[in-house]
Design an enzyme around this catalytic site. Structure first.
Site, short mmCIF file in Angstrom:
data_model
loop_
_atom_site.label_atom_id
_atom_site.label_comp_id
_atom_site.label_asym_id
_atom_site.label_seq_id
_atom_site.Cartn_x
_atom_site.Cartn_y
_atom_site.Cartn_z
N GLY A 9 0.82 -1.22 0.00
CA GLY A 9 0.00 0.00 0.00
C GLY A 9 0.85 1.26 0.00
O GLY A 9 0.64 2.17 0.81
N GLY A 12 -0.58 4.75 0.38
CA GLY A 12 -1.38 5.11 1.55
C GLY A 12 -0.67 6.14 2.41
O GLY A 12 0.53 6.39 2.26
N ALA A 123 0.33 -5.17 15.73
CA ALA A 123 0.09 -4.18 16.79
C ALA A 123 -0.89 -3.14 16.28
O ALA A 123 -0.80 -2.70 15.12
CB ALA A 123 1.39 -3.51 17.22
N PHE A 126 2.16 1.08 16.61
CA PHE A 126 3.57 0.74 16.64
C PHE A 126 4.44 1.82 17.28
O PHE A 126 5.65 1.71 17.27
CB PHE A 126 4.07 0.43 15.21
CG PHE A 126 3.81 -0.99 14.80
CD1 PHE A 126 4.69 -2.00 15.14
CD2 PHE A 126 2.66 -1.33 14.12
CE1 PHE A 126 4.45 -3.32 14.79
CE2 PHE A 126 2.40 -2.65 13.76
CZ PHE A 126 3.30 -3.65 14.10
N HIS A 156 -9.20 10.94 15.94
CA HIS A 156 -8.41 10.74 14.73
C HIS A 156 -8.94 11.62 13.58
O HIS A 156 -10.05 12.13 13.65
CB HIS A 156 -8.45 9.27 14.28
CG HIS A 156 -7.57 8.36 15.09
ND1 HIS A 156 -7.99 7.82 16.29
CD2 HIS A 156 -6.29 7.95 14.89
CE1 HIS A 156 -7.00 7.08 16.78
NE2 HIS A 156 -5.96 7.15 15.97
N LYS A 160 -10.33 8.32 8.80
CA LYS A 160 -10.22 7.00 9.45
C LYS A 160 -11.51 6.21 9.27
O LYS A 160 -12.61 6.74 9.47
CB LYS A 160 -9.87 7.17 10.93
CG LYS A 160 -9.63 5.83 11.61
CD LYS A 160 -8.83 5.97 12.89
CE LYS A 160 -8.66 4.62 13.58
NZ LYS A 160 -7.94 3.64 12.78
P1 NAP Z 1 -4.88 4.72 3.60
O1 NAP Z 1 -4.22 6.04 3.41
O2 NAP Z 1 -6.28 4.55 3.14
O3 NAP Z 1 -3.93 3.63 2.91
C1 NAP Z 1 -4.32 2.31 2.66
C2 NAP Z 1 -3.53 1.84 1.46
O4 NAP Z 1 -3.83 0.45 1.24
C3 NAP Z 1 -3.90 2.58 0.16
O5 NAP Z 1 -2.71 2.95 -0.49
C4 NAP Z 1 -4.65 1.53 -0.62
O6 NAP Z 1 -4.48 1.64 -2.03
C5 NAP Z 1 -3.97 0.28 -0.15
N1 NAP Z 1 -4.78 -0.90 -0.47
C6 NAP Z 1 -6.05 -1.13 -0.08
N2 NAP Z 1 -6.47 -2.30 -0.60
C7 NAP Z 1 -5.44 -2.78 -1.31
C8 NAP Z 1 -5.26 -3.96 -2.07
N3 NAP Z 1 -6.24 -4.88 -2.20
N4 NAP Z 1 -4.05 -4.16 -2.66
C9 NAP Z 1 -3.07 -3.24 -2.51
N5 NAP Z 1 -3.18 -2.09 -1.81
C10 NAP Z 1 -4.37 -1.90 -1.22
O7 NAP Z 1 -4.87 4.31 5.14
P2 NAP Z 1 -3.77 4.64 6.25
O8 NAP Z 1 -4.16 5.85 7.02
O9 NAP Z 1 -2.40 4.56 5.65
O10 NAP Z 1 -4.02 3.42 7.25
C11 NAP Z 1 -3.86 2.09 6.79
C12 NAP Z 1 -4.18 1.13 7.95
O11 NAP Z 1 -3.18 1.26 8.95
C13 NAP Z 1 -5.52 1.40 8.66
O12 NAP Z 1 -6.08 0.16 9.02
C14 NAP Z 1 -5.12 2.18 9.88
O13 NAP Z 1 -6.03 2.06 10.95
C15 NAP Z 1 -3.81 1.50 10.21
N6 NAP Z 1 -2.88 2.27 11.04
C16 NAP Z 1 -2.21 1.56 11.99
C17 NAP Z 1 -1.25 2.17 12.76
C18 NAP Z 1 -0.47 1.33 13.73
O14 NAP Z 1 0.48 1.85 14.37
N7 NAP Z 1 -0.79 0.04 13.87
C19 NAP Z 1 -0.97 3.54 12.58
C20 NAP Z 1 -1.67 4.24 11.60
C21 NAP Z 1 -2.61 3.59 10.82
P3 NAP Z 1 -5.28 2.80 -2.88
O15 NAP Z 1 -4.50 4.05 -2.62
O16 NAP Z 1 -5.17 2.32 -4.28
O17 NAP Z 1 -6.67 2.79 -2.34
#
Ligand code: NAP
Length: 268
Positions: A9, A12, A123, A126, A156, A160
């Site tokens: 991703g 993202g 996690a 992180f 957030h 989100k």
């Molecule tokens: P985001 O900006 O929407 O990014 C998600 C990415 O995943 C996008 O680039 C999307 O591609 C890609 N994607 C979705 N389906 C896909 C597929 N089938 N194949 C390939 N790529 C795919 O979201 P974000 O803010 O970065 O957050 C992503 C996740 O991380 C969320 O679940 C969020 O809650 C989590 N998160 C976790 C932490 C942690 O520390 N654990 C911290 C922050 C966020 P497109 O651009 O083409 O749609």
């Protein structure tokens, strides 16, 4: 040892900052950056996508063709994409650092099954600071126990997709475990109307969505005459990305199994 990292991703919010974090690390190398199949960003330089200038690696849309070129996949995408990547990583013996949140119970079960084959570091948050907070919450909940009302607040950005945040739910799990409760039984997700008086054993969750808030979490322990509040505020996604890269490096030395950031930071 330099760990070869694939970032899923790449377009993202987290994908971009993960590319930057790997690039800044002396002990990690970015060898794969994926975008969604058929994306218009296929073949773009990953560094340019992340806004850090060319790094000489082009995005790809098929991770299965790249399995010889990475050691650990860092995946912060969507549950369906993470599950598909986990199947591929398990079949090829590649560890995974998973930040994706919002899994359903059945998706989580399917994901966790891969711990028998590969190292999974999962996690909801992180950042080092949040993981320290998990430890502080455990201590506070054990000391204050049933003498306080416990409320979890999280805020957030407007984009989100899931609520409450995975971090807030993890905090709830820590609080429930420390007080001998079952989160499924005691969690109250938002309140409206004639709610009645508060049951002390409940753990309340409040969610705010808006603007560009990276991630705020506060847990309040509310007694008559005093209250304790433990707060974490993320001001940059780099806090999560740096932690994920650290986890990827740590994971390369581990056997198959399920780990989290508490393991990486030796806070268990
Ligand atoms: P985001 O900006 O929407 O990014 C998600 C990415 O995943 C996008 O680039 C999307 O591609 C890609 N994607 C979705 N389906 C896909 C597929 N089938 N194949 C390939 N790529 C795919 O979201 P974000 O803010 O970065 O957050 C992503 C996740 O991380 C969320 O679940 C969020 O809650 C989590 N998160 C976790 C932490 C942690 O520390 N654990 C911290 C922050 C966020 P497109 O651009 O083409 O749609």
């Amino acid at each position: 040892m330099t760990v070869r990292i694939a970032v899923a991703g790449a377009n993202g919010r987290m994908g971009k900052i993960l590319i930057e974090a790997v690039h800044l690390s002396d002990t990690a190398e970015l060898t794969v950056a994926t975008v969604r199949a058929g994306s218009s960003l296929l073949g773009v330089d990953a560094g340019e996508l992340a806004g850090i200038g060319k790094v000489g690696l082009l995005t790809c849309d098929d991770l299965s063709t790249q399995c010889d070129t990475f050691d650990v996949l860092i995946d912060f995408t969507l549950p369906e994409a993470t599950l598909a990547n986990a199947q591929l990583c398990a079949a090829n013996g590649k560890g995974m650092v998973i930040g994706t949140t919002g899994f359903s119970a059945s998706q989580k079960e399917a994901l966790l099954a891969y711990q028998k084959t590969i190292g999974l570091c999962l996690a909801s948050n992180f950042s080092t600071g949040v993981n320290l907070c998990f430890k502080l919450l455990d201590v506070a909940a054990r000391v204050l126990g049933d003498d306080v009302d416990i409320e979890v607040y999280e805020a957030h950005h407007r984009h989100k997709l899931d609520a409450p945040s995975g971090t807030a739910l993890s905090m709830g799990e820590v609080l429930a475990k420390a007080t001998g409760r079952d989160l499924d039984q005691v969690a109250v997700y938002g309140r409206e109307g004639q709610t009645g008086a508060r049951d002390r054993k409940t753990i309340g969750f409040a969610t705010v969505r808006g603007g560009d808030i990276v991630g705020d979490h506060t847990v309040s322990f509310l007694a008559d005459g005093e209250r304790v509040e433990i707060t974490h505020k993320a001001t940059s996604r780099m806090a999560f990305a740096r932690g994920a890269v650290r986890a990827a490096q740590w994971l390369t030395g581990q056997p198959a199994g399920l780990f989290d950031m508490q393991d990486v930071l030796n806070l268990q």
